[in-house]
Design a protein around this motif. Structure first.
Motif, PDB file in Angstrom:
ATOM      1  N   HIS A  78       0.837  -1.200   0.000  1.00 42.40           N
ATOM      2  CA  HIS A  78       0.000   0.000   0.000  1.00 42.40           C
ATOM      3  C   HIS A  78       0.869   1.247   0.000  1.00 42.40           C
ATOM      4  O   HIS A  78       2.043   1.185   0.358  1.00 42.40           O
ATOM      5  CB  HIS A  78      -0.996   0.015   1.172  1.00 42.40           C
ATOM      6  CG  HIS A  78      -0.385  -0.103   2.537  1.00 42.40           C
ATOM      7  ND1 HIS A  78      -0.060  -1.314   3.112  1.00 42.40           N
ATOM      8  CD2 HIS A  78      -0.047   0.835   3.453  1.00 42.40           C
ATOM      9  CE1 HIS A  78       0.444  -1.107   4.323  1.00 42.40           C
ATOM     10  NE2 HIS A  78       0.478   0.193   4.554  1.00 42.40           N
ATOM     11  N   VAL A 137       0.640   5.318   1.243  1.00 39.61           N
ATOM     12  CA  VAL A 137      -0.180   6.138   2.136  1.00 39.61           C
ATOM     13  C   VAL A 137       0.017   7.622   1.850  1.00 39.61           C
ATOM     14  O   VAL A 137       1.156   8.081   1.716  1.00 39.61           O
ATOM     15  CB  VAL A 137       0.189   5.856   3.611  1.00 39.61           C
ATOM     16  CG1 VAL A 137      -0.698   6.659   4.556  1.00 39.61           C
ATOM     17  CG2 VAL A 137       0.077   4.370   3.900  1.00 39.61           C
ATOM     18  N   HIS A 145       4.105   7.117   3.539  1.00 39.17           N
ATOM     19  CA  HIS A 145       4.927   5.906   3.567  1.00 39.17           C
ATOM     20  C   HIS A 145       4.500   4.912   2.509  1.00 39.17           C
ATOM     21  O   HIS A 145       3.382   4.961   2.005  1.00 39.17           O
ATOM     22  CB  HIS A 145       4.995   5.285   4.972  1.00 39.17           C
ATOM     23  CG  HIS A 145       3.801   4.505   5.444  1.00 39.17           C
ATOM     24  ND1 HIS A 145       2.795   5.052   6.205  1.00 39.17           N
ATOM     25  CD2 HIS A 145       3.467   3.198   5.291  1.00 39.17           C
ATOM     26  CE1 HIS A 145       1.912   4.109   6.511  1.00 39.17           C
ATOM     27  NE2 HIS A 145       2.288   2.978   5.962  1.00 39.17           N
ATOM     28  N   ALA A 169       4.483   0.816   1.818  1.00 45.54           N
ATOM     29  CA  ALA A 169       4.627  -0.482   2.477  1.00 45.54           C
ATOM     30  C   ALA A 169       5.022  -1.519   1.440  1.00 45.54           C
ATOM     31  O   ALA A 169       4.354  -1.672   0.412  1.00 45.54           O
ATOM     32  CB  ALA A 169       3.323  -0.886   3.159  1.00 45.54           C
ATOM     33  N   PHE A 193       8.469  -0.226  10.772  1.00 45.18           N
ATOM     34  CA  PHE A 193       8.559   1.069  10.077  1.00 45.18           C
ATOM     35  C   PHE A 193       9.972   1.624  10.179  1.00 45.18           C
ATOM     36  O   PHE A 193      10.577   1.578  11.254  1.00 45.18           O
ATOM     37  CB  PHE A 193       7.564   2.061  10.684  1.00 45.18           C
ATOM     38  CG  PHE A 193       6.132   1.615  10.517  1.00 45.18           C
ATOM     39  CD1 PHE A 193       5.384   2.033   9.426  1.00 45.18           C
ATOM     40  CD2 PHE A 193       5.551   0.752  11.433  1.00 45.18           C
ATOM     41  CE1 PHE A 193       4.071   1.602   9.265  1.00 45.18           C
ATOM     42  CE2 PHE A 193       4.240   0.314  11.277  1.00 45.18           C
ATOM     43  CZ  PHE A 193       3.501   0.743  10.187  1.00 45.18           C
ATOM     44  N   GLU A 225       7.517   1.035   5.233  1.00 48.05           N
ATOM     45  CA  GLU A 225       7.030  -0.057   6.070  1.00 48.05           C
ATOM     46  C   GLU A 225       7.417  -1.360   5.378  1.00 48.05           C
ATOM     47  O   GLU A 225       7.360  -1.452   4.154  1.00 48.05           O
ATOM     48  CB  GLU A 225       5.493   0.042   6.170  1.00 48.05           C
ATOM     49  CG  GLU A 225       4.835  -1.133   6.873  1.00 48.05           C
ATOM     50  CD  GLU A 225       3.301  -1.002   6.944  1.00 48.05           C
ATOM     51  OE1 GLU A 225       2.760   0.061   6.545  1.00 48.05           O
ATOM     52  OE2 GLU A 225       2.656  -1.963   7.375  1.00 48.05           O
TER      53      GLU A 225
HETATM   54 FE   FE2 Z   1       1.080   1.164   6.357  1.00 49.87          FE
END
Ligand code: FE2
Length: 375
Positions: free
Chosen positions: A181, A183, A264, A266, A330, A343
């Motif tokens: 993902h 963000v 961030h 991931a 993280f 992440e």
């Molecule tokens: Fe996340």
């Protein structure tokens, strides 16, 4: 039963079918040096390049690949270049979350006709390896989504890029597989506007919903909603700050990035302990969580496959929901402005985002903010 058959087919029609994230393009002050960091620290392989040596006079771009993850690092070569403005304002950061489609023209038409702002009308790029179609729309801040269609392209990245060769003596792979993902942080009061944008203009649905009762500490709070495309290959959590006693980590980001942007990224692995060990060895800095986090972990999440001592040693967090569990960690921000971080995530059934870890995590982030004098 014709009417039963007709209806679900109609309801299931996805006007923006996505195959996944195609690449993330970062605008950076010195792409050559940034590429070195992503190769030696995060394990990416240099796959392609364009710049003065290939006839592009105004910029240099390095394409880095690890399994299905593709980063493009671009630096401008002129003070008056628009990319220079982006870097002056935001520092190094993500400009383009590019999406892989089968039909770029259709993706652009379907989204712009539903209110998305075009930043690049459909265009065909060609070289000796075939042709690719690209188009782009704006999203939050100065961030864009390119639509990339590569059905008729056989080159290593996109027309104009030259392959860097299969061997990369600098790359030290760590087992990062795909982008789970990406963000975005947006200013207070704008989260729902962007939730509506992803729903209305891009056909996404709400995946999970948190509010400030879920995610708060003594000082800091945020609200977060996760938007996902139809096949769930693309997930975009969106954060906005919520009222707290002190400056939240989202406010700190917005202040130093000067507006909305990617907070961030991931990246998924199948072996988080090995991946995090390798990343640490290669100089990636992770947030430390308080030892107390591990004391009641088994009671909170039940039995897991991984040895608790190793998770604690590395600072890996665990969360469980009704479908299974997930492990996550993280990094600290990867530039001097406290903006973008990473992440690393391993999913074992759970499709969630680690809600149970947010409090422990935020307390760790706030200790870092206090050290920077931003709390
Ligand atoms: Fe996340």
């Amino acid at each position: 039963m014709p009417q039963v058959l007709e209806h679900p087919a109609q309801a299931g029609k996805d006007f923006l079918p996505l195959n996944g994230t195609d690449y993330l393009e970062f605008y950076v002050g010195n792409a050559r040096q940034a590429a070195h960091y992503y190769r030696t620290a995060f394990g990416f392989r240099l796959a392609a390049y364009q710049g003065p040596e290939t006839g592009v006079r105004d910029r240099a771009s390095y394409v880095l690949v690890e399994n299905k993850i593709r980063f493009v690092l671009t630096t401008p070569l002129d003070p008056d270049h628009p990319i220079t403005d982006h870097i002056r304002r935001h520092g190094d950061g993500v400009h383009d979350i590019a999406l892989w489609v089968d039909d770029a023209e259709s993706a652009w038409r379907e989204t712009t006709s539903r209110g998305a702002r075009s930043v690049r009308p459909p265009e065909t790029l060609r070289d000796e390896h075939g042709e690719a179609r690209v188009a782009a729309i704006a999203t939050y801040g100065d961030t864009i989504h390119s639509f990339v269609e590569r059905r008729n392209y056989r080159g290593v990245f996109l027309p104009g890029f030259v392959a860097a060769g299969t061997e990369d003596g600098l790359a030290r792979p760590v087992g990062l597989k795909y982008i789970d993902h990406t963000v975005g942080n947006v200013p207070l009061g704008e989260m729902n506007r962007w939730v509506d944008f992803y729903r209305d203009a891009m056909g996404f649905k709400m995946f999970k919903h948190f509010d400030d009762k879920d995610i708060s500490t003594e000082y800091s709070a945020l609200m977060s909603k996760v938007m996902s495309n139809g096949n769930e290959r693309v997930k975009f959590p969106l954060n906005e700050p919520a009222a707290g006693k002190r400056k939240s980590q989202i406010e700190e980001y917005l202040e130093f990035y000067h507006g909305a942007g990617v907070q961030h990224i991931a990246m998924a692995t199948d072996h988080i302990i090995e991946t995090v060990r390798a990343l640490r060895r290669q100089g990636v800095d992770f947030l430390r969580v308080p030892g107390a986090y591990y004391e009641d972990l088994t009671a909170r999440i039940g039995p897991i496959d991984e040895p608790l001592a190793e998770l604690q040693e590395l600072g890996i967090l665990v969360d469980r929901d009704d479908e299974g569990y997930m492990l996550q960690i993280f990094t600290r921000p990867v530039e001097d402005r406290p903006t973008l971080f990473y992440e690393v995530i391993q999913r074992k059934g759970s499709r969630s985002f680690g809600k149970g870890n947010f409090k422990a995590l935020f307390e760790a982030i706030e200790r870092e903010q206090a050290r920077r004098g931003n709390l």
